[in-house]
Motif scaffolding. Structure first.
Motif, PDB file in Angstrom:
ATOM      1  N   SER A 122       1.178   3.976  -2.996  1.00 55.52           N
ATOM      2  CA  SER A 122       0.850   5.366  -2.690  1.00 55.52           C
ATOM      3  C   SER A 122       2.009   6.292  -3.044  1.00 55.52           C
ATOM      4  O   SER A 122       1.803   7.393  -3.576  1.00 55.52           O
ATOM      5  CB  SER A 122       0.495   5.513  -1.201  1.00 55.52           C
ATOM      6  OG  SER A 122      -0.665   4.770  -0.879  1.00 55.52           O
ATOM      7  N   SER A 171       0.836  -1.205   0.000  1.00 54.45           N
ATOM      8  CA  SER A 171       0.000   0.000   0.000  1.00 54.45           C
ATOM      9  C   SER A 171       0.866   1.249   0.000  1.00 54.45           C
ATOM     10  O   SER A 171       0.606   2.214  -0.739  1.00 54.45           O
ATOM     11  CB  SER A 171      -0.915  -0.008   1.232  1.00 54.45           C
ATOM     12  OG  SER A 171      -1.764  -1.132   1.235  1.00 54.45           O
ATOM     13  N   ASP A 203       2.064   6.665  -6.873  1.00 49.76           N
ATOM     14  CA  ASP A 203       1.042   7.614  -7.329  1.00 49.76           C
ATOM     15  C   ASP A 203       1.430   9.042  -6.959  1.00 49.76           C
ATOM     16  O   ASP A 203       1.186   9.978  -7.733  1.00 49.76           O
ATOM     17  CB  ASP A 203      -0.314   7.265  -6.706  1.00 49.76           C
ATOM     18  CG  ASP A 203      -0.818   5.898  -7.152  1.00 49.76           C
ATOM     19  OD1 ASP A 203      -0.362   5.412  -8.203  1.00 49.76           O
ATOM     20  OD2 ASP A 203      -1.649   5.310  -6.438  1.00 49.76           O
ATOM     21  N   TRP A 204       2.016   9.200  -5.780  1.00 50.18           N
ATOM     22  CA  TRP A 204       2.458  10.525  -5.321  1.00 50.18           C
ATOM     23  C   TRP A 204       3.540  11.082  -6.235  1.00 50.18           C
ATOM     24  O   TRP A 204       3.520  12.264  -6.606  1.00 50.18           O
ATOM     25  CB  TRP A 204       2.946  10.369  -3.890  1.00 50.18           C
ATOM     26  CG  TRP A 204       3.545  11.568  -3.247  1.00 50.18           C
ATOM     27  CD1 TRP A 204       2.871  12.653  -2.762  1.00 50.18           C
ATOM     28  CD2 TRP A 204       4.934  11.807  -2.994  1.00 50.18           C
ATOM     29  NE1 TRP A 204       3.758  13.556  -2.201  1.00 50.18           N
ATOM     30  CE2 TRP A 204       5.021  13.052  -2.329  1.00 50.18           C
ATOM     31  CE3 TRP A 204       6.094  11.086  -3.228  1.00 50.18           C
ATOM     32  CZ2 TRP A 204       6.246  13.586  -1.926  1.00 50.18           C
ATOM     33  CZ3 TRP A 204       7.313  11.611  -2.821  1.00 50.18           C
ATOM     34  CH2 TRP A 204       7.378  12.847  -2.180  1.00 50.18           C
ATOM     35  N   ARG A 262      -0.406  15.427   0.610  1.00 50.40           N
ATOM     36  CA  ARG A 262       0.417  14.318   1.093  1.00 50.40           C
ATOM     37  C   ARG A 262       1.882  14.574   0.773  1.00 50.40           C
ATOM     38  O   ARG A 262       2.222  14.980  -0.336  1.00 50.40           O
ATOM     39  CB  ARG A 262      -0.018  12.999   0.449  1.00 50.40           C
ATOM     40  CG  ARG A 262      -1.326  12.446   0.981  1.00 50.40           C
ATOM     41  CD  ARG A 262      -1.672  11.123   0.308  1.00 50.40           C
ATOM     42  NE  ARG A 262      -2.904  10.553   0.852  1.00 50.40           N
ATOM     43  CZ  ARG A 262      -3.493   9.470   0.386  1.00 50.40           C
ATOM     44  NH1 ARG A 262      -2.957   8.824  -0.646  1.00 50.40           N
ATOM     45  NH2 ARG A 262      -4.594   9.012   0.935  1.00 50.40           N
ATOM     46  N   MET A 283      -2.257   6.921   3.501  1.00 45.67           N
ATOM     47  CA  MET A 283      -2.036   6.175   2.257  1.00 45.67           C
ATOM     48  C   MET A 283      -3.309   5.401   1.930  1.00 45.67           C
ATOM     49  O   MET A 283      -4.200   5.236   2.769  1.00 45.67           O
ATOM     50  CB  MET A 283      -0.844   5.223   2.405  1.00 45.67           C
ATOM     51  CG  MET A 283      -1.049   4.128   3.448  1.00 45.67           C
ATOM     52  SD  MET A 283       0.393   3.063   3.667  1.00 45.67           S
ATOM     53  CE  MET A 283       1.446   4.137   4.620  1.00 45.67           C
ATOM     54  N   ASP A 284      -3.391   4.927   0.715  1.00 44.55           N
ATOM     55  CA  ASP A 284      -4.529   4.136   0.262  1.00 44.55           C
ATOM     56  C   ASP A 284      -4.231   2.651   0.478  1.00 44.55           C
ATOM     57  O   ASP A 284      -3.110   2.189   0.241  1.00 44.55           O
ATOM     58  CB  ASP A 284      -4.817   4.388  -1.220  1.00 44.55           C
ATOM     59  CG  ASP A 284      -5.151   5.848  -1.483  1.00 44.55           C
ATOM     60  OD1 ASP A 284      -5.879   6.434  -0.661  1.00 44.55           O
ATOM     61  OD2 ASP A 284      -4.685   6.394  -2.504  1.00 44.55           O
TER      62      ASP A 284
END
Length: 838
Positions: free
Chosen positions: A496, A492, A499-500, A626, A794-795
């Motif tokens: 994340s 995860s 993607d960040w 984030r 985070m996702d």
């Protein structure tokens, strides 16, 4: 009698050493990891604190400015105050120096007044080498190196970066200051070298005897942006910064120790069940129930003592290796440049060793209670020798419910203690209700195999001896839960971060001037060079960024301010929620999640803390974003607003978008050529493509979690080894049963199929329970522990392929283990063993 107990206990440990080794290994792992983390952190903190004391001395107060620079006029005012015994001005800078090999390394420069610094920080006073000029400390372009700097820098002359120029300085001697690479020079020379005329970084103040610090601060009425810090705040700030990282590592180690306690329970529970008749005979011969309890507890203590002794030794070796290879950095970047020596503590070793023994004795408590409560007469007849059958699992369900409640509680002193307790209760509660889960599952499977002999035998045994099944797989459930939770958490986090990075890296090429935020004020691009780069062929557009440290709170590490283009806020920042419209007359800023937790910054509210750093304006928090880099907090402000408020035209980073059809390699070469033309050295900047930056970031991520990956593998290995030990013990104890089955007509192959089926049946429920508990623990880690520890969210990502592969590996390994153990027990001796009852 006590000597008899000790002898008997030791004989039993020797007899079952091959099984007990699993529990000893688990205890050793937990103690080794926890103790090594403690040693590494204690050694690094001790070295850092000693370096801070040597570089800062022992003043009563340190005066600093939230704006970053103090005016010299304030020093004159403080130094002439009647209640001040000594006031020492300091200019502290972070910059880059060229090493003997030509590469750049980050160094700290301290400009001091040698005539007064010795009264507060005597270790800072330089020593001239050989027969050099005694007044060299007052000479321009002259530096003195501490031990760490001498190890990486040339011994006579070196070059320091100031802006986009390399300035040559002469090495005239040494300094006794500790810590990372440090250069000491005259404060006036430092101001001239780095263009800081009239500026100071801090003023070290020692008051007259009897003067109260708070009363003096109130009397002198310092400017609003000036902060008065205690001299020990530097070590405290770093300790707080690294605390969450090392606490999480320690908790992972303690979870491994927790797994060891379950394996001790598994080993001793099966051992007591197998030796029930021997224990009953000892009871008939005069051994009381209390003494039988002490006997089994003594066995668990021996297992714990062996594991703890090995763990302390292995932990010491791991810490020494980590300090030698990583410099005590813990993989998290909290102690850059610090090369500490191992600080071994006998008290800490005894404490962690005792923790391992206690964990083992906790695991042995229920088997000891069972040994004390054996019905002697029935047990001698071969009755009542099985594991106790649990009828109530209310405590397990209560533990699971309490785990859910604790996960909702806030942190205590910045540490998610309630969340850690939640993880522990999830594991304890889940394993406590495991027998009920075994029965519920196989009660539904039994009718499906009612007309198939071999599957029926395997399933019925799992149903009828569900307590034995739960004991056998409890260790692997604990280990698999840990592995599943860590797999989900790391996956995860990594997704994340990926993607960040996709949001933060929109350009084709990236240029930076410094390798650390601390050096951003001394290594920077001029507006003329930025304009020149933007006009190069192949460059379609250029965006700039200014990086600056803001000491908003003397008790906390500095916050990072990022001044950048904000035309497309949603597209350039990984916002949590939408950006808010900004009220008229207010300056919009965007804060990281850490700012929300540490400073109380809230979306839609003003941020008065910035007034001291950027001027008397109203700063409005327009959004939260984030940030997986700066744990201490970061603030983004539009570059146009920053220039209007500060007039600071320095630039640290460039984002370059290429024109259609342009070659990235050719553009990089043109940029370096333009930098070389302006500065004389093309290597004063670092250039990389977006893919290179992304790849380097993910490599750093993987390196930081290398310990976690290793812990996953070890946890699974120990859990499977525990299953092997449990199955082997139970299968060897069932030789008579196998002999009876052979007398009834079953072939050896069919018996092995039954045993393998039992292994598959038991490890199937263990894998399912481990998967369910691991997912529950992962939810707590992702949504509670990480936000409370590191102040970022985070996702949740579930990598089902890896999770199912883990479960499948456990089931296959358990089945193969049971089959191999059955081969040893279902031989010719099994038939003869039936005669023992005739």
């Amino acid at each position: 009698m006590l000597s008899l107990l000790a002898t008997y206990s030791w004989q039993e440990v020797r007899h079952h050493a091959w099984r007990s080794a699993t529990a000893v290994l688990a205890v050793m792992l937990g103690v080794a990891l926890a103790f090594s983390v403690h040693l590494i952190n204690a050694s690094a903190l001790d070295e850092f604190a000693a370096a801070a004391r040597s570089a800062g001395g022992q003043p009563d107060l340190e005066l600093r400015s939230a704006r970053g620079a103090l005016p010299e006029a304030l020093y004159a005012r403080v130094a002439t105050d009647a209640q001040v015994a000594v006031a020492s001005p300091v200019l502290e800078l972070q910059t880059l120096a060229t090493t003997a090999t030509g590469s750049r390394t980050s160094v700290r420069v301290l400009g001091i007044d040698a005539l007064v610094a010795g009264a507060i920080a005597p270790t800072l006073v330089p020593a001239v080498t050989g027969q050099g000029d005694r007044l060299a400390i007052l000479a321009p372009d002259t530096v003195f190196l501490n031990t760490a700097a001498q190890a990486v820098l040339p011994p006579d002359r070196l070059r320091l970066q100031a802006g986009m120029q390399l300035r040559e300085v002469r090495v005239a001697g040494t300094s006794n200051a500790g810590g990372g690479p440090l250069l000491v020079m005259d404060i006036a020379a430092a101001q001239d070298l780095f263009g800081r005329a009239g500026q100071l970084t801090r003023i070290d103040v020692r008051l007259q005897p009897g003067v109260v610090r708070s009363a003096w601060l109130q009397r002198v009425a310092l400017p609003q942006d000036v902060q008065a810090a205690e001299p020990g705040d530097a070590g405290q700030r770093v300790s707080q910064l690294s605390r969450a990282y090392r606490v999480n590592l320690t908790v992972l180690a303690l979870v491994a120790l927790f797994t060891g306690a379950f394996l001790v329970f598994s080993v001793l529970a099966l051992s007591v069940a197998r030796r029930a008749q021997q224990l009953a005979l000892l009871g008939v011969l005069g051994l009381t129930a209390r003494q039988r309890l002490h006997l089994v507890l003594a066995e668990s203590a021996v297992l714990g003592a062996l594991g703890s002794a090995l763990g302390v030794g292995v932990g010491t070796a791991l810490a020494a290796a980590a300090l030698s290879l990583l410099g005590g950095d813990l993989g998290g970047g909290y102690f850059p440049g610090v090369r500490p020596q191992l600080q071994w503590s006998g008290a800490a070793a005894a404490g962690y060793g005792l923790l391992g023994v206690v964990a083992a004795m906790v695991g042995g408590w229920l088997p000891a209670r069972h040994a004390a409560g054996l019905p002697l007469a029935q047990t001698l007849k071969g009755l009542g020798t099985s594991l106790p059958r649990g009828r109530r699992h209310a405590l397990g369900w209560i533990a699971l419910l309490a785990a859910g409640v604790l996960a909702l509680l806030p942190p205590v002193a910045g540490i998610p203690l309630a969340a850690y307790l939640s993880v522990g209760l999830l594991l304890v509660g889940g394993i406590s209700v495991l027998p009920a889960a075994v029965g519920a599952l196989y009660d539904r499977i039994a009718p499906l195999v009612a007309h198939r002999l071999l599957p029926l035998l395997a399933v019925e045994r799992a149903r009828r001896v569900r307590e034995s099944a739960a004991v056998a797989v409890s260790g692997v459930v604990a280990a698999l839960s840990l592995a599943v939770a860590l797999t989900v958490m790391v996956a995860s986090f990594r997704q994340s971060v990926t993607d960040w990075l996709d949001v933060l890296l929109p350009a084709d090429l990236y240029l930076r001037t410094s390798i650390s935020t601390g050096a951003a004020d001394t290594a920077f691009l001029t507006p003329q060079l930025v304009q020149s780069v933007s006009q190069l062929p192949g460059v379609a557009r250029v965006a700039t960024q200014r990086v600056r440290s803001l000491p908003l709170d003397p008790a906390r590490p500095a916050v990072v301010l990022l001044a950048r283009s904000m035309e497309d806020t949603a597209g350039s920042l990984p916002l949590v929620g939408d950006a808010l419209p900004v009220p008229a007359g207010q300056v919009p800023v965007y804060v990281s999640e850490a700012m929300v937790d540490l400073y109380g910054a809230r979306r839609g509210q003003p941020l008065p803390l910035l007034r001291n750093a950027l001027g008397d304006h109203t700063f409005f928090v327009a959004g939260v974003w984030r940030d997986y880099v700066r744990q201490t907090g970061a603030i983004v402000i539009a570059q146009s607003d920053y220039l209007r408020l500060t007039g600071d035209t320095r630039v640290n980073d460039l984002q370059l978008w290429l024109a259609p059809g342009a070659s990235a390699e050719e553009v990089q070469a043109r940029v370096r050529e333009r930098v070389a033309r302006a500065t004389g050295n093309p290597n004063l900047v670092e250039l990389a493509s977006a893919s290179e930056v992304r790849g380097a970031s993910l490599r750093i991520f993987d390196r930081s979690f290398a310990v976690t990956y290793w812990l996953q593998a070890v946890a699974i290995g120990i859990g499977l080894f525990g299953v092997a030990a449990s199955f082997s013990a139970q299968v060897l104890a069932r030789r008579k049963e196998f002999g009876l089955l052979q007398h009834l007509g079953l072939t050896r192959r069919q018996i092995l199929a039954v045993v393998a089926g039992e292994g598959a049946a038991w490890t199937l429920i263990g894998a399912l329970a481990g998967l369910a508990l691991g997912l529950g623990v992962a939810v707590v880690l992702v949504h509670v522990v990480n936000p409370q520890s590191f102040h970022w969210t985070m996702d949740l990502l579930l990598p089902w392929a890896r999770l199912l592969a883990l479960c499948a590996a456990v089931i296959v390994a358990g089945t193969v283990t049971a089959w191999l153990a059955g081969r040893a027990a279902a031989g010719r001796d099994a038939v003869l063993a039936v005669k023992e009852d005739w």
